[in-house]
Design an enzyme around this catalytic site. Structure first.
Site, PDB file in Angstrom:
ATOM      1  N   ASP A  81       4.056  -4.232  -3.405  1.00 52.87           N
ATOM      2  CA  ASP A  81       3.418  -3.659  -2.217  1.00 52.87           C
ATOM      3  C   ASP A  81       3.851  -2.196  -2.138  1.00 52.87           C
ATOM      4  O   ASP A  81       5.025  -1.904  -1.900  1.00 52.87           O
ATOM      5  CB  ASP A  81       3.893  -4.463  -0.995  1.00 52.87           C
ATOM      6  N   HIS A  82       2.912  -1.312  -2.336  1.00 57.90           N
ATOM      7  CA  HIS A  82       3.249   0.124  -2.426  1.00 57.90           C
ATOM      8  C   HIS A  82       3.692   0.718  -1.093  1.00 57.90           C
ATOM      9  O   HIS A  82       4.202   1.831  -1.033  1.00 57.90           O
ATOM     10  CB  HIS A  82       2.039   0.900  -2.964  1.00 57.90           C
TER      11      HIS A  82
END
Ligand code: CAO
Length: 439
Positions: free
Chosen positions: A411-412
Site C-alpha cells: 500500500d503506497h
C-alpha cells in the site's frame, strides 16, 4: 478602489413570491463572482443565486423562510476593483412531482428561464457535478447547494440518491447520509460499479451460443467484493525480484530425506514464512495497518501470517498466529492442518482473522510473476511463483542457481518504493542464506 455593491433577486420570470430556502453567506465572508449565495424556490423551480459581485459581504438582508421577489435586496458586498455583472439565477426544474404521464426526460415547465450571461468556464466551475454527471435520462435531482456540496465532498453522485424526503422530493442531507450508509453496508447499486464508475453493461451471451449459468460460491462472492473494495481504495505497487534458494533447496531436500514416510514434508513455503517474519521484525511499518481515518499507523507487536489457500470453493486465508515464535516443524504441522481444514470448508472465522501480512504462493502450480492484491487492512502481501534453475553470472562464469521469483505488493500510502525495495532485499538475503535467521 472599493465600492459597496448590492446583490438583488434578478428577473426570474414574473414570479410574485419566491421562498428563500437557504442563505449560504454571512457578513465578513469573502465571496467570488458567481459563487452561489442563496437557494431560492418557487412552486415550480429551484434556483441557485450566484453572486453578481466579488468581495467581502457587509450585510445579509434575508434568512431562510423569507419571501422575496424580483429586486429584493439580498446582500451588500464591499467589492475591490468591483467586477459586477447582472445577477442571473441558475434555474433547475423541480424533479418531483413529475406528472406520471409525462415522459421521464421532460422537465416540469419552469418560469421563463433566465438566459445566463455568465461565461462558459465560470459555469463549468460552479457546476462540477453536472460536468461529471452520467446522463440517466432523468431530470437533475432537486437539492440545495449546500446539500450538493455535502454530496460532492463525500464523492456521491446526486443522480444515484433515490427520491429525496424533503418538500416536493427535495434531496436533504439526511438522504445523502442514508445513501452513503446503504452503499457502505450493501455495496454500491447495480447502476454503478462503485465510486461513480459506470457498471459493465449486461450482455445476453446466449445470443452468441450455448451457455450455462453457475451460482458463485459464497466465498467467491465475498472475495470478489473484498478485492474490488481493496482495488478501489488502495494505491498498490508490486515490486518483483528473485531470491537465490539453491542452498535452501539443498537443505530442504536433506531434511525431507531424513523424514519417515508418514511425516509431514518440508516445503519451501515454510522457510519463506521464517524469512518473512524475520524481515517484518526489521521493517515494522510492514507489520502495521492504517487507522480507518488514515491518520495513524498502527504498529503490531505480534506477527501473524496469513497463507492464501486455494480450495474448491475459492480462496481462503487462514492465519498462523505468532509465526515468529514457531519452529519449522510447528509451522509445517499448522500449515498442513489449516490448509486441510480450509479445503474441507472447516475453518472458523477466528482462524482467518488478525493477519499482519499474507503470503500467496502459486509455486506449486507454476508462474514467473504476478501482482497479488493486498489483503487490507494489511499493508503488504508477498506473492511467490515457481523456482527455476537459471544461469547466474558469479563474476567469472555462469553457474546454475535455483531462483525463486517473489512479488511484493504494498500500500503506497504506507510504504514508499525505496522501503519496499529494501524489504525485498532483506527477505532475499534470509532466503539465500538461512544461517542469517540465527543472528
Ligand atoms: N517453486 C517450485 N516448486 C514449488 C514452489 C515454488 N515456489 N512452491 C511449491 N512447490 C512445490 C512443492 O515443493 C511441492 O513439491 P512436491 O510435490 O515435489 O513435494 C509442490 O510444489 C506442491 O506444493 P504445495 O502447493 O502443495 O505446498 P506449499 O507448501 O508450497 O503451498 C499452499 C501450500 C496451501 C499455500 C498451496 O497448496 C496453495 O493452496 N496455494 C495456492 C494459493 C493461491 O491460490 N494463491 C492465489 C491467491 S491470489 O488469487
Amino acid at each position: 478602489m472599493t465600492s459597496l455593491t448590492e446583490i438583488k433577486v434578478p428577473d426570474v420570470g414574473n414570479v410574485p413570491s419566491i421562498d428563500v430556502v437557504e442563505v449560504l453567506i454571512k457578513p465578513g465572508d469573502v465571496i467570488a463572482l458567481d459563487q452561489t449565495i442563496a437557494a431560492l424556490e418557487t412552486d415550480k423551480a429551484s434556483m441557485e443565486l450566484p453572486a453578481s459581485a466579488a468581495g467581502t459581504v457587509q450585510q445579509v438582508f434575508v434568512k431562510p423562510g423569507d419571501k422575496v421577489s424580483e429586486g429584493t435586496l439580498i446582500a451588500t458586498v464591499l467589492a475591490e476593483d468591483a467586477v459586477v455583472t447582472e445577477t442571473k439565477a441558475v434555474v433547475e426544474p423541480v424533479a418531483a412531482p413529475t406528472p406520471a404521464a409525462a415522459p421521464a426526460v421532460a422537465p416540469v415547465q419552469t418560469p421563463a428561464p433566465v438566459v445566463s450571461s455568465v461565461a462558459e468556464p465560470a459555469k463549468a466551475q460552479s457546476a462540477p457535478v453536472a460536468a461529471t454527471h452520467i446522463n440517466t435520462g432523468k431530470p437533475k435531482p432537486h437539492a440545495s447547494p449546500s446539500v450538493r456540496l455535502f454530496a460532492r465532498e463525500l464523492g456521491v453522485d446526486m443522480n444515484l440518491v433515490s427520491e429525496g424526503s424533503g418538500r416536493k422530493g427535495r434531496i436533504l442531507k439526511e438522504d445523502v447520509k442514508r445513501y452513503v450508509k446503504k452503499a457502505m453496508t450493501e455495496g454500491l447499486p447495480g447502476a454503478s460499479g462503485g465510486a461513480g464508475i459506470p457498471a459493465i453493461p449486461a450482455v445476453d451471451f446466449s445470443a452468441f451460443g450455448e451457455i450455462e449459468t453457475q451460482k458463485l460460491s459464497k466465498i467467491k462472492r465475498l472475495t470478489g467484493q473484498n478485492m474490488s473494495r481493496v482495488w478501489l481504495n488502495l494505491p498498490m505497487v508490486t515490486y518483483h525480484d528473485e531470491a537465490d534458494i539453491t542452498d535452501m533447496e539443498a537443505f530442504r531436500t536433506q531434511l525431507n530425506s531424513e523424514k519417515g514416510k508418514d511425516e509431514i514434508k518440508i516445503t519451501g513455503l515454510l522457510f519463506i514464512i521464517k524469512a518473512l517474519v524475520a524481515t517484518l521484525q526489521q521493517f515494522p511499518s510492514f507489520n502495521a495497518s492504517l487507522s480507518s481515518d488514515g491518520e495513524n499507523l498502527i504498529l503490531k507487536k505480534y506477527c501473524h501470517i496469513g497463507i492464501a489457500v486455494d480450495t474448491p470453493n475459492g480462496l481462503v486465508v487462514p492465519v498462523i498466529r505468532n509465526a515468529n515464535q514457531k519452529s519449522i516443524a510447528e509451522l509445517a504441522a499448522e500449515l498442513a492442518e489449516k490448509s486441510a481444514k480450509a479445503r474441507q470448508g472447516k475453518l472458523m472465522p477466528s482462524d482467518m482473522q488478525g493477519g499482519c501480512m499474507t503470503i500467496s504462493s502459486l509455486g506449486g502450480i507454476g508462474g514467473t510473476a504476478f501482482t497479488p492484491i493486498v489483503n487490507a487492512p494489511e499493508v503488504a502481501i508477498l506473492g511467490v511463483t515457481r523456482a527455476k534453475m537459471q544461469p547466474v553470472w558469479n563474476g567469472s562464469e555462469f553457474v546454475p542457481r535455483l531462483m525463486l521469483p517473489l512479488d511484493l505488493t504494498y500500500d503506497h500510502r504506507v510504504i514508499d518504493g525505496a522501503e519496499g525495495a529494501r524489504f525485498m532485499a532483506t527477505l532475499k538475503l534470509y532466503l539465500s542464506d538461512l544461517r542469517r535467521l540465527l543472528l
